[in-house]
Design an enzyme around this catalytic site. Sequence first.
Site: not given
Ligand code: GNR
Ligand code: NI
Length: 211
Positions: A85, A182
């Site tokens: 990311q 991811h």
């Molecule tokens: O900030 C994030 N909140 C979230 C809420 C529910 C399940 C997973 C996440 S991860 C996300 C941040 C993100 O995109 N991480 O890859």
């Molecule tokens: Ni994410």
Amino acid sequence: AKSSAASDVYKRQARPQRRCDRAGAPKRRRTRNSMSILPIVKLPDPILRQPAEPVERVDDALLQTLDDMLETMYEAPGVGLAANQVGITRRFLVVDAGNDSDEGADEETAQRNPICLINPEIVSLGTVTRVYEEGCLSLPGVRVEVERPTEITVRYIDRDGHPRELDADGLLATVIQHEVDHLDGKLIIDYLSSLKRSMIVRRFKKLARQA
Ligand code: GNR
Ligand code: NI
């Protein structure tokens, strides 16, 4: 792995300073103290679809990148962030799902609980699942209900280079699974029907063209 602009950024960070640049200069700290906010890669950037490669060693450049990712995550704000990311196709991630006792804590009283996982491997998944509405910093505005196991065990290398195992449940378990997805090039929209997924992808492609 194919060289991309983003992994070149990582190589540039990892490369030691050339001696001639430092000739006669006072001895310098081995590490930077400052942290930086990194740009977050968004859909439809193909980096998000590239599976990440294992980390070979825990060095100062990696520790600095982990600090930068934590700062980037807190600033977003988010509860997790995977290396791809921020444009690095290597297997590491950061997460802070708070503490169990954090329920109802406001920003003043909430304790930070940053965890860095290098080469994470989910070694066991519980049989009980739950559906949770997930968001993703790479897909701003998108929310997807994802069904995942409530409890997991994850094996990883910590910041000191030591192997560790962590039993996680609740939000922490959900976020670790989201981040490991991811690293495998998988996004929350992949849990939707192909029709809904392609509508979202088309919307982000249009946004990227306008930017
Ligand atoms: O900030 C994030 N909140 C979230 C809420 C529910 C399940 C997973 C996440 S991860 C996300 C941040 C993100 O995109 N991480 O890859
Ligand atoms: Ni994410």
